[in-house]
Design a protein around this motif. Structure first.
Motif, PDB file in Angstrom:
ATOM      1  N   LEU A   1      -3.686  12.792   3.629  1.00  0.00           N
ATOM      2  CA  LEU A   1      -3.581  12.233   2.281  1.00  0.00           C
ATOM      3  C   LEU A   1      -2.380  12.825   1.554  1.00  0.00           C
ATOM      4  N   MET A   2      -2.185  14.131   1.692  1.00  0.00           N
ATOM      5  CA  MET A   2      -1.046  14.772   1.029  1.00  0.00           C
ATOM      6  C   MET A   2       0.270  14.238   1.584  1.00  0.00           C
ATOM      7  N   GLN A   3       0.336  14.053   2.883  1.00  0.00           N
ATOM      8  CA  GLN A   3       1.558  13.526   3.499  1.00  0.00           C
ATOM      9  C   GLN A   3       1.888  12.140   2.967  1.00  0.00           C
ATOM     10  N   LYS A   4       0.876  11.303   2.823  1.00  0.00           N
ATOM     11  CA  LYS A   4       1.103   9.954   2.317  1.00  0.00           C
ATOM     12  C   LYS A   4       1.623   9.978   0.883  1.00  0.00           C
ATOM     13  N   ILE A   5       1.066  10.866   0.077  1.00  0.00           N
ATOM     14  CA  ILE A   5       1.526  10.967  -1.313  1.00  0.00           C
ATOM     15  C   ILE A   5       2.946  11.484  -1.377  1.00  0.00           C
ATOM     16  N   TRP A   6       3.254  12.517  -0.572  1.00  0.00           N
ATOM     17  CA  TRP A   6       4.616  13.068  -0.565  1.00  0.00           C
ATOM     18  C   TRP A   6       5.624  12.062   0.001  1.00  0.00           C
ATOM     19  N   GLN A   7       5.140  11.110   0.794  1.00  0.00           N
ATOM     20  CA  GLN A   7       6.023  10.067   1.323  1.00  0.00           C
ATOM     21  C   GLN A   7       6.221   8.929   0.337  1.00  0.00           C
ATOM     22  N   GLY A   8       5.506   8.991  -0.772  1.00  0.00           N
ATOM     23  CA  GLY A   8       5.683   7.976  -1.804  1.00  0.00           C
ATOM     24  C   GLY A   8       4.761   6.789  -1.704  1.00  0.00           C
ATOM     25  N   GLN A   9       3.736   6.856  -0.857  1.00  0.00           N
ATOM     26  CA  GLN A   9       2.799   5.737  -0.774  1.00  0.00           C
ATOM     27  C   GLN A   9       1.958   5.665  -2.050  1.00  0.00           C
ATOM     28  N   PRO A  10       1.611   4.483  -2.511  1.00  0.00           N
ATOM     29  CA  PRO A  10       0.777   4.349  -3.708  1.00  0.00           C
ATOM     30  C   PRO A  10      -0.547   5.093  -3.541  1.00  0.00           C
ATOM     31  N   VAL A  11      -0.958   5.784  -4.579  1.00  0.00           N
ATOM     32  CA  VAL A  11      -2.185   6.575  -4.516  1.00  0.00           C
ATOM     33  C   VAL A  11      -3.384   5.710  -4.162  1.00  0.00           C
ATOM     34  N   LYS A  12      -3.469   4.533  -4.742  1.00  0.00           N
ATOM     35  CA  LYS A  12      -4.638   3.671  -4.509  1.00  0.00           C
ATOM     36  C   LYS A  12      -4.758   3.264  -3.040  1.00  0.00           C
ATOM     37  N   ASP A  13      -3.628   3.179  -2.340  1.00  0.00           N
ATOM     38  CA  ASP A  13      -3.659   2.845  -0.918  1.00  0.00           C
ATOM     39  C   ASP A  13      -3.964   4.073  -0.062  1.00  0.00           C
ATOM     40  N   ALA A  14      -3.459   5.216  -0.483  1.00  0.00           N
ATOM     41  CA  ALA A  14      -3.598   6.437   0.317  1.00  0.00           C
ATOM     42  C   ALA A  14      -4.986   7.046   0.225  1.00  0.00           C
ATOM     43  N   VAL A  15      -5.617   6.944  -0.927  1.00  0.00           N
ATOM     44  CA  VAL A  15      -6.870   7.662  -1.154  1.00  0.00           C
ATOM     45  C   VAL A  15      -8.066   6.989  -0.496  1.00  0.00           C
ATOM     46  N   GLY A  16      -8.015   5.680  -0.277  1.00  0.00           N
ATOM     47  CA  GLY A  16      -9.157   4.966   0.290  1.00  0.00           C
ATOM     48  C   GLY A  16      -9.637   5.522   1.622  1.00  0.00           C
ATOM     49  N   PRO A  17      -8.754   5.648   2.625  1.00  0.00           N
ATOM     50  CA  PRO A  17      -9.187   6.195   3.919  1.00  0.00           C
ATOM     51  C   PRO A  17      -9.721   7.620   3.810  1.00  0.00           C
ATOM     52  N   ALA A  18      -9.130   8.423   2.914  1.00  0.00           N
ATOM     53  CA  ALA A  18      -9.600   9.799   2.748  1.00  0.00           C
ATOM     54  C   ALA A  18     -11.010   9.827   2.168  1.00  0.00           C
ATOM     55  N   GLN A  19     -11.270   8.981   1.178  1.00  0.00           N
ATOM     56  CA  GLN A  19     -12.602   8.887   0.593  1.00  0.00           C
ATOM     57  C   GLN A  19     -13.615   8.438   1.649  1.00  0.00           C
ATOM     58  N   GLU A  20     -13.229   7.489   2.462  1.00  0.00           N
ATOM     59  CA  GLU A  20     -14.120   6.995   3.514  1.00  0.00           C
ATOM     60  C   GLU A  20     -14.433   8.078   4.538  1.00  0.00           C
ATOM     61  N   HIS A  21     -13.396   8.846   4.919  1.00  0.00           N
ATOM     62  CA  HIS A  21     -13.613   9.909   5.908  1.00  0.00           C
ATOM     63  C   HIS A  21     -14.482  11.016   5.335  1.00  0.00           C
ATOM     64  N   LEU A  22     -14.262  11.360   4.060  1.00  0.00           N
ATOM     65  CA  LEU A  22     -15.092  12.366   3.427  1.00  0.00           C
ATOM     66  C   LEU A  22     -16.547  11.923   3.394  1.00  0.00           C
ATOM     67  N   SER A  23     -16.779  10.657   3.138  1.00  0.00           N
ATOM     68  CA  SER A  23     -18.153  10.126   3.129  1.00  0.00           C
ATOM     69  C   SER A  23     -18.788  10.218   4.504  1.00  0.00           C
TER      70      SER A  23
END
Length: 417
Positions: A390-412
């Motif tokens: 997730l941090m890599q995606k944010i540092w690469q400039g990907q939109p937060v709304k796109d990057a956070v979804g998979p992380a939330q799913e994996h945490l669940s």
């Protein structure tokens, strides 16, 4: 002939005596994570040797364990029956491995320390952080936390003041970015991920809500992620950060190529002659009006596979009572869990460390904030790697709304196992 027989008899007796002495020596294996620069492991090894020389009943063998693939290292050792007798480890390692029936509680040692008054020397909350399922699953030894450092020379050259809020930090970072110098430098490894945890708990959010449900998409957590994304859109983040290791990021900061760097409390001590050019940013006030940063209570644990629990407990007590040198000489990165160690001149006369102790320790928060307490899943979350992605995606400039979804799913998924 009699002389020969007598001599042989003495030799046999001596050999038997030596063999019995050797058999009486208990051998223990101690695995220790890399908690600082090269001097740390060297001093820890020397401290083990000091213990071995202090008595003859126990011999401890020291092994320095790198953080790369640390989770797999211990899980594999436990599964194969080759776990160490005792180890340090990640902040939630003991509680997860206890849930796997692999950790021996240290209740008797804590009771002993409460009886002789030693337990009062542990910083408030650190012993409680070791308690799970009614047992102490480890003994605290260090408080690991993340504080924000800044280069005085970089800020001075741009005519900027030390920030006190999120908005000020973003503005200063943008103002100093020019000619190959950036406002911020980070990394794409696990240490870069600590930016997410620090920002979320600083804003009153976190991985979970009060009911221990995954909360990466909660309002305060998303606000923190958007804040981090802002450094990318401003051009304030060194664009190489995603590919950097923590060593790369620290080296860039020490070279004066970045104004701000999030790291462990003893970072400035590793900067050599540039130490005095490095200051500590006071805990920032977030948009929610809160202050805080991420922290872990690092612990030492005993494994159920040990064949010598009493001797291992004895070594653990000795180690806790003698480990101050891991900071004063070994340059360990965290803050001691023992208050008497924090009061040592090494900390009180060190501007950066004393400032961290005075300003950051009162506002530290664990990975379980806002849920509170400790639970086994935290160790898997800490070592899984999805937050790093997730941090890599944010540092690469990907939109937060796109990057956070998979992380939330994996945490669940982790929390539902």
């Amino acid at each position: 002939m009699r002389t020969i027989i007598r001599v042989l008899g003495v030799a046999v007796a001596l050999a038997a005596s030596t063999s019995m002495a050797a058999a009486a020596t208990v051998e223990l294996n101690f695995w220790d994570q890399v908690w600082g620069p090269a001097p740390y492991a060297q001093r820890a090894q020397a401290l083990v040797e000091e213990f071995n020389k202090s008595q003859s009943e126990i011999k401890v063998t020291y092994r320095s364990v790198p953080w790369a693939n640390w989770y797999e290292t211990y899980v594999t050792a436990i599964a194969s029956g080759s776990a160490p007798d005792i180890s340090t480890g990640a902040g939630f390692q003991a509680v997860q491995f206890y849930s796997m029936d692999a950790i021996l509680p240290v209740d008797d040692l804590v009771a002993q320390m409460e009886s002789d008054g030693t337990a009062k020397d542990f910083a408030p909350g650190t012993l409680d952080a070791m308690k799970y399922d009614g047992h102490y699953v480890g003994l605290p030894w260090a408080i690991d936390l993340r504080s924000l450092f800044y280069r005085k020379d970089v800020l001075d050259a741009a005519g900027q003041k030390v920030p006190t809020t999120w908005s000020e930090l973003r503005a200063v970072a943008k103002a100093v970015t020019k000619d190959g110098t950036y406002g911020l430098v980070s990394s794409g490894d696990s240490t870069g991920m600590h930016w997410i945890l620090a920002a979320m708990v600083n804003n009153g959010g976190g991985l979970f809500d009060a009911d221990r449900k995954p909360n990466l998409t909660g309002d305060k957590s998303l606000e923190a992620l958007d804040f981090l994304s802002g450094f990318v859109s401003d051009g304030s983040l060194n664009p190489a950060s995603t590919g950097y290791t923590n060593d790369d990021a620290r080296g860039s900061f020490f070279a004066g190529k970045a104004a701000f760097y999030l790291s462990s409390p003893a970072t400035a001590d590793q900067a050599g002659t540039d130490k005095d050019k490095i200051g500590v940013v006071p805990p920032l006030t977030s948009p929610s009006g809160q202050k805080g940063t991420i922290s872990w209570i690092n612990n030492i644990m005993i494994y159920k596979q040990t064949q010598h629990p009493e001797e291992t407990l004895r070594f653990l007590r000795w180690w806790s009572d003698h480990q101050k040198v891991l900071w004063t000489e070994g340059k360990a990165g965290g803050i001691p869990a023992r208050l008497s160690y924090q009061a040592d001149d090494f900390f009180t006369q060190n501007d950066q460390l004393s400032f961290v102790i005075k300003t950051y320790l009162p506002v530290i928060k664990p990975m379980s904030a806002s849920a509170g307490g400790t639970f086994p899943e935290l160790n898997e979350i800490d070592g899984d790697g999805f937050m790093m992605s997730l941090m890599q995606k944010i540092w690469q400039g990907q939109p937060v709304k796109d990057a956070v979804g998979p992380a939330q799913e994996h945490l669940s998924e982790i929390m539902s196992q």
